[in-house]
Design a protein around this motif. Structure first.
Motif, mmCIF file in Angstrom:
data_model
loop_
_atom_site.group_PDB
_atom_site.id
_atom_site.type_symbol
_atom_site.label_atom_id
_atom_site.label_comp_id
_atom_site.label_asym_id
_atom_site.label_seq_id
_atom_site.Cartn_x
_atom_site.Cartn_y
_atom_site.Cartn_z
ATOM 1 N N ILE A 79 0.558 -1.257 0.004
ATOM 2 C CA ILE A 79 0.092 -0.125 -0.282
ATOM 3 C C ILE A 79 0.821 1.216 0.404
ATOM 4 O O ILE A 79 1.692 0.993 0.298
ATOM 5 N N LEU A 80 0.247 1.902 -0.492
ATOM 6 C CA LEU A 80 1.524 3.306 -0.799
ATOM 7 C C LEU A 80 0.612 4.555 -0.564
ATOM 8 O O LEU A 80 0.857 6.142 0.137
ATOM 9 N N GLY A 81 -0.569 4.895 -0.004
ATOM 10 C CA GLY A 81 -1.866 5.515 0.296
ATOM 11 C C GLY A 81 -3.406 5.719 -0.527
ATOM 12 O O GLY A 81 -3.115 5.468 -1.181
ATOM 13 N N ARG A 82 -3.428 6.677 0.488
ATOM 14 C CA ARG A 82 -4.792 6.806 -0.437
ATOM 15 C C ARG A 82 -4.711 8.664 -0.863
ATOM 16 O O ARG A 82 -4.068 9.056 -0.842
ATOM 17 N N ASN A 83 -4.983 8.146 -1.829
ATOM 18 C CA ASN A 83 -4.904 8.321 -3.428
ATOM 19 C C ASN A 83 -5.167 10.129 -2.458
ATOM 20 O O ASN A 83 -4.754 11.452 -3.864
ATOM 21 N N SER A 84 -5.817 10.586 -2.086
ATOM 22 C CA SER A 84 -6.370 12.241 -2.314
ATOM 23 C C SER A 84 -5.791 13.010 -0.233
ATOM 24 O O SER A 84 -5.317 14.166 -0.397
ATOM 25 N N VAL A 85 -4.876 11.800 0.422
ATOM 26 C CA VAL A 85 -4.241 12.431 1.378
ATOM 27 C C VAL A 85 -2.989 12.012 1.670
ATOM 28 O O VAL A 85 -1.414 12.480 2.104
ATOM 29 N N ASP A 86 -2.899 10.611 0.414
ATOM 30 C CA ASP A 86 -1.434 10.435 1.246
ATOM 31 C C ASP A 86 -0.235 9.701 -0.151
ATOM 32 O O ASP A 86 0.781 9.497 -0.334
ATOM 33 N N ILE A 87 -1.248 9.967 -1.167
ATOM 34 C CA ILE A 87 -0.207 10.324 -2.419
ATOM 35 C C ILE A 87 0.068 12.088 -2.528
ATOM 36 O O ILE A 87 -0.937 13.145 -3.538
ATOM 37 N N ILE A 88 1.433 12.679 -2.603
ATOM 38 C CA ILE A 88 1.859 14.070 -2.465
ATOM 39 C C ILE A 88 2.755 14.138 -4.219
ATOM 40 O O ILE A 88 3.446 13.563 -4.471
ATOM 41 N N LYS A 89 1.440 14.899 -4.621
ATOM 42 C CA LYS A 89 2.077 15.060 -6.639
ATOM 43 C C LYS A 89 2.661 17.101 -5.939
ATOM 44 O O LYS A 89 2.286 17.454 -6.038
ATOM 45 N N SER A 90 3.995 16.340 -6.462
ATOM 46 C CA SER A 90 5.199 17.820 -6.689
ATOM 47 C C SER A 90 6.212 17.224 -7.631
ATOM 48 O O SER A 90 6.706 15.972 -7.457
ATOM 49 N N GLY A 91 6.202 18.595 -8.132
ATOM 50 C CA GLY A 91 6.386 18.704 -9.243
ATOM 51 C C GLY A 91 6.801 17.769 -10.175
ATOM 52 O O GLY A 91 7.656 17.047 -11.053
ATOM 53 N N GLY A 92 5.839 16.823 -10.680
ATOM 54 C CA GLY A 92 5.969 16.424 -11.498
ATOM 55 C C GLY A 92 5.520 14.541 -11.032
ATOM 56 O O GLY A 92 5.422 13.483 -11.982
ATOM 57 N N TYR A 93 6.572 14.508 -10.164
ATOM 58 C CA TYR A 93 6.349 13.048 -8.770
ATOM 59 C C TYR A 93 5.411 13.032 -7.674
ATOM 60 O O TYR A 93 4.468 13.843 -7.740
ATOM 61 N N LYS A 94 4.948 11.619 -7.680
ATOM 62 C CA LYS A 94 3.844 11.201 -7.335
ATOM 63 C C LYS A 94 4.185 10.832 -6.008
ATOM 64 O O LYS A 94 4.969 9.147 -6.084
ATOM 65 N N ILE A 95 4.426 11.132 -5.103
ATOM 66 C CA ILE A 95 5.087 10.660 -3.705
ATOM 67 C C ILE A 95 4.353 10.576 -2.409
ATOM 68 O O ILE A 95 3.217 10.504 -2.237
ATOM 69 N N SER A 96 4.908 8.990 -1.872
ATOM 70 C CA SER A 96 3.974 8.143 -0.276
ATOM 71 C C SER A 96 4.587 8.908 0.312
ATOM 72 O O SER A 96 5.689 9.073 0.587
ATOM 73 N N ALA A 97 3.441 9.494 1.048
ATOM 74 C CA ALA A 97 3.699 10.030 2.281
ATOM 75 C C ALA A 97 4.190 9.361 3.566
ATOM 76 O O ALA A 97 4.873 9.185 3.992
ATOM 77 N N LEU A 98 3.279 7.933 3.213
ATOM 78 C CA LEU A 98 3.988 6.692 3.964
ATOM 79 C C LEU A 98 5.211 6.334 4.218
ATOM 80 O O LEU A 98 5.954 6.047 5.309
ATOM 81 N N GLU A 99 5.628 6.150 2.976
ATOM 82 C CA GLU A 99 7.593 5.596 2.788
ATOM 83 C C GLU A 99 8.007 6.647 3.353
ATOM 84 O O GLU A 99 8.816 6.660 3.872
ATOM 85 N N ILE A 100 7.207 8.003 3.530
ATOM 86 C CA ILE A 100 8.468 9.013 4.020
ATOM 87 C C ILE A 100 8.010 8.831 5.163
ATOM 88 O O ILE A 100 9.179 9.316 6.175
ATOM 89 N N GLU A 101 7.283 8.364 5.615
ATOM 90 C CA GLU A 101 6.941 8.811 7.765
ATOM 91 C C GLU A 101 7.596 7.522 8.162
ATOM 92 O O GLU A 101 7.996 7.705 8.902
ATOM 93 N N GLU A 102 7.767 6.583 7.288
ATOM 94 C CA GLU A 102 8.073 5.470 7.983
ATOM 95 C C GLU A 102 9.932 5.701 7.992
ATOM 96 O O GLU A 102 10.567 5.356 8.917
#
Length: 493
Positions: free
Chosen positions: A388-411
């Motif tokens: 699981i990478l996260g919820r599209n609306s709150v856990d997937i961060i769209k920055s500079g063309g990248y889709k970034i998993s907030a859960l990965e950074i939290e870990e």
């Protein structure tokens, strides 16, 4: 008769519900729920899917009332015992509840609503006397329950499940997790949520097992029940495991050893309703010798994916589809993605809900034209399991063309020695679309942010580094312990 209730006949002499102070058998549960069903009918032949809301503490009254509503042909609408009055009012009015049944401890809470039109408020004790009339036949495709979403991405919606939906969920979990009549589970989860109602309570009662309740959660009380040696199953949210670990660490060595010995005898321990931090999984494994079983589900479909009962459970992975459930990952055009590529989880199966109550447009939008339920959660299929990478609306961060998993950074952040807990969100930004913000709860003095950034740079690529930080004493959470990230974003403003 509803299959869950029909099965109880085979377990009549076995214990069904325990509160520590009192225990009732399946025979008593059947008798009590029959009386309540007749009282709710009030001489009518069938409730015909009338909505019956109830605010009752977890325990014997809750279960007998739930079964009584179902046996009378009604739709059960459980209310959250921790919700404020406006939230309770929203559910009662949105569901169009015919009755609101309450325990005596909630009379004062509900009193301001007693004047609501078309809704009768009645104490659970006043429903004990029912006439001798026969109960209606309730077909599997009848609506059985309305559970309200947490409202983290909008106003709470009523999720309608049928008896067939609930039965499909129960059957898949009983099979996957090998429930039996010899099981005894401690239920400390909120009973307005599928985790506590279906995964724990209904699965236990389907199997002839005993479901035990605590009057109030505390780590001391939970460990005391574990120490009796009678409990062999436990399911909780990550926040609960975190609290149990914190309490365990404060105990003398002899008490820790006694608890660890008791935990080793458990058959299964499950974590769900929020992403399980790897650090929590690993620490709990050290304490109990158990690798927590992670699974994936939501209000609209119960459980869909689970790690195996027997076999490898990898941290950060949620496993494979349950029996009878189809799962696929798709891109923004609903086209299946290649293995190893992130995509939205979509689900098909008899476990998937019927509709959002009185919201036909929202119901239609929740499904693809060919009938797949859109979960809004992003995952990737890797090495035979979903991660699981996260919820599209709150856990997937769209920055500079990248889709970034907030859960990965939290870990990664949780591995820093100064960070006790954290949450990561995307914050609006003109240049980047979103930038990464991190809320930190630290042990001791606040760390130097430049040093923290350099530490992160050794573990994450530059585009995944937080740009903004705040320090908090605690994170905003809902009653299931899940961080409410929309609320958290306001703290950065």
């Amino acid at each position: 008769m509803i299959q869950l209730i029909q099965r109880a006949q085979a377990f009549r002499q076995r214990p069904a519900i325990s509160t520590g102070e009192m225990e009732i058998s399946y025979a008593q549960l059947l008798q009590r729920s029959e009386r309540l069903a007749r009282a709710l009918l009030g001489g009518n032949p069938d409730l015909n899917e009338a909505r019956i809301a109830f605010l009752v503490a977890p325990g014997i009254d809750y279960v007998t009332l739930q079964w009584g509503i179902w046996r009378a042909g009604g739709i059960a609408v459980p209310l959250c015992v921790k919700h404020p009055l406006p939230s309770l009012r929203h559910v009662i009015e949105d569901a169009g509840a015919l009755f609101v049944v309450y325990g005596p401890e909630f009379e004062e809470t509900l009193q301001p609503l007693f004047g609501l039109e078309d809704t009768v408020f009645v104490a659970v004790g006043d429903l004990e006397q029912g006439s001798g009339q026969s109960l209606p036949e309730v077909a599997p495709d009848r609506r059985a329950m309305i559970l309200y979403t947490s409202g983290t991405t909008g106003k709470p919606k009523g999720v309608v499940t049928t008896h067939a939906n609930i039965e499909a969920s129960i059957r898949s979990l009983v099979d996957a997790w090998r429930w039996s009549e010899d099981d005894r589970i401690l239920n400390i989860l909120p009973l307005h949520h599928v985790h506590g109602i279906v995964n724990v309570l209904c699965c236990a009662l389907w199997s002839g097992a005993c479901c035990e309740f605590l009057p109030q959660f505390s780590p001391e009380a939970v460990f005391a029940r574990f120490a009796t040696g009678r409990i062999n199953l436990f399911m909780a949210v990550p926040t609960i495991y975190y609290k149990l670990i914190a309490h365990y660490r404060e105990l003398p060595a002899d008490q820790q050893q006694r608890i660890s010995r008791a935990l080793r005898d458990f058959r299964l321990m499950v974590s769900g309703s929020a992403a399980l931090p790897v650090s929590v999984l690993e620490t709990w494994r050290e304490i109990s010798d158990h690798t927590l079983l992670e699974r994936y589900g939501m209000t609209e479909m119960g459980m869909a994916i689970s790690n195996p009962y027997s076999g490898e459970r990898r941290p950060g992975y949620i496993g494979q589809p349950l029996r009878g459930v189809e799962v696929r990952l798709v891109d923004e055009d609903d086209a299946p993605v290649a293995e190893g590529q992130p995509g939205e989880i979509q689900v098909k199966g008899d476990n998937v809900f019927r509709e959002y109550w009185n919201r036909p447009e929202a119901t239609a939008a929740a499904f693809t034209p060919d009938g797949w339920f859109r979960t809004g959660d992003i995952a990737v299929w890797e090495d035979g399991a979903y991660r699981i990478l996260g919820r599209n609306s709150v856990d997937i961060i769209k920055s500079g063309g990248y889709k970034i998993s907030a859960l990965e950074i939290e870990e990664v952040l949780r591995k820093h020695p100064a960070v006790r807990e954290c949450a990561v969100v995307g914050l609006p930004d003109e240049e980047w679309g979103e930038v990464i913000g991190a809320s930190l709860i630290v042990a001791g003095p606040e760390p130097d942010l430049q040093s923290l950034t350099e530490w992160l740079r050794e573990r994450l690529p530059g585009y995944k580094l937080p740009r903004r930080y705040i320090f908090q004493d605690d994170l905003p959470r809902n009653v299931m312990g899940k961080v409410t990230k929309q609320e958290l974003k306001q703290y950065f403003a």
